[in-house]
Design a protein around this motif. Structure first.
Motif, PDB file in Angstrom:
ATOM      1  N   GLU A  73      -2.528   4.058   6.320  1.00 16.00           N
ATOM      2  CA  GLU A  73      -2.455   2.594   6.205  1.00 16.00           C
ATOM      3  C   GLU A  73      -2.677   1.908   7.550  1.00 16.00           C
ATOM      4  O   GLU A  73      -3.425   0.950   7.640  1.00 16.00           O
ATOM      5  CB  GLU A  73      -1.102   2.208   5.596  1.00 16.00           C
ATOM      6  N   VAL A  94      -0.064   4.978  -0.912  1.00 18.14           N
ATOM      7  CA  VAL A  94      -1.018   5.357   0.133  1.00 18.14           C
ATOM      8  C   VAL A  94      -0.210   5.993   1.266  1.00 18.14           C
ATOM      9  O   VAL A  94       0.822   5.444   1.674  1.00 18.14           O
ATOM     10  CB  VAL A  94      -1.799   4.127   0.648  1.00 18.14           C
ATOM     11  N   GLN A 128       1.606   1.480  -3.894  1.00 20.20           N
ATOM     12  CA  GLN A 128       0.420   2.232  -4.296  1.00 20.20           C
ATOM     13  C   GLN A 128       0.423   3.681  -3.803  1.00 20.20           C
ATOM     14  O   GLN A 128      -0.521   4.411  -4.065  1.00 20.20           O
ATOM     15  CB  GLN A 128      -0.843   1.513  -3.824  1.00 20.20           C
ATOM     16  N   PHE A 146       0.804  -1.220   0.000  1.00 25.00           N
ATOM     17  CA  PHE A 146       0.000   0.000   0.000  1.00 25.00           C
ATOM     18  C   PHE A 146       0.844   1.281   0.000  1.00 25.00           C
ATOM     19  O   PHE A 146       0.585   2.188  -0.782  1.00 25.00           O
ATOM     20  CB  PHE A 146      -0.970   0.009   1.182  1.00 25.00           C
ATOM     21  N   ALA A 171      -8.279   6.863  -0.211  1.00 22.42           N
ATOM     22  CA  ALA A 171      -6.821   7.049  -0.260  1.00 22.42           C
ATOM     23  C   ALA A 171      -6.351   7.325  -1.685  1.00 22.42           C
ATOM     24  O   ALA A 171      -5.288   6.875  -2.098  1.00 22.42           O
ATOM     25  CB  ALA A 171      -6.101   5.841   0.346  1.00 22.42           C
TER      26      ALA A 171
END
Length: 140
Positions: A34, A29, A27, A23, A129
């Motif tokens: 998280e 985030v 990605q 994440f 997010a």
């Protein structure tokens, strides 16, 4: 591959490590989104390949529903069936708790994966997010 219900600090740290990799690093985030305030109320799961953490997820019980969250598989283990093994373990645990439904917010790129597992989309697209999602459910 082995999926475990987290029962130790090391296993929880392993789950957080996989989540961070997927994440936060992959990605983008924000790290502060998280890990959240629901960690202590959740059942956590971590998958291992020869003692190396490879996938993770969690669920919380909300109104007798398993709210599945933070499902992730390391890049090298995607399309190997590990995601399905992880979800089957989570569903098995939810059934053992006599829960009747699973609910999750799926990233749009994962909708097909969840549909193959029997989930149905019940919402329009929304952002979480910075990533497009839909809500999906499955009766147990």
């Amino acid at each position: 591959m082995e999926v475990k219900v987290v029962q130790s600090k090391k296993e929880l740290d392993d789950a957080f490590q996989v989540r961070h990799t997927v994440f936060v690093e992959e990605q983008q985030v924000p790290a502060e989104l998280e890990i959240d305030d629901h960690e202590k109320q959740a059942y956590h799961f971590v998958a291992y390949d020869d003692h190396q953490p490879t996938a993770a997820g969690r669920f919380r019980v909300l109104d007798h529903i398993a709210k599945v969250e933070r499902i992730c598989v390391l890049r090298d283990y995607r399309k190997t069936g590990l995601g399905q093994i992880l979800m089957n373990s989570i569903e098995k645990h939810a059934r053992e708790l006599d829960l009747k439904e699973m609910k999750l917010n799926a990233q749009m790129t994962a909708v097909g994966f969840y549909e193959k597992l029997g989930y149905t989309t019940v919402s329009g697209e929304f952002m979480d997010a910075g990533i497009p999602h839909v809500t999906m459910i499955k009766a147990l």
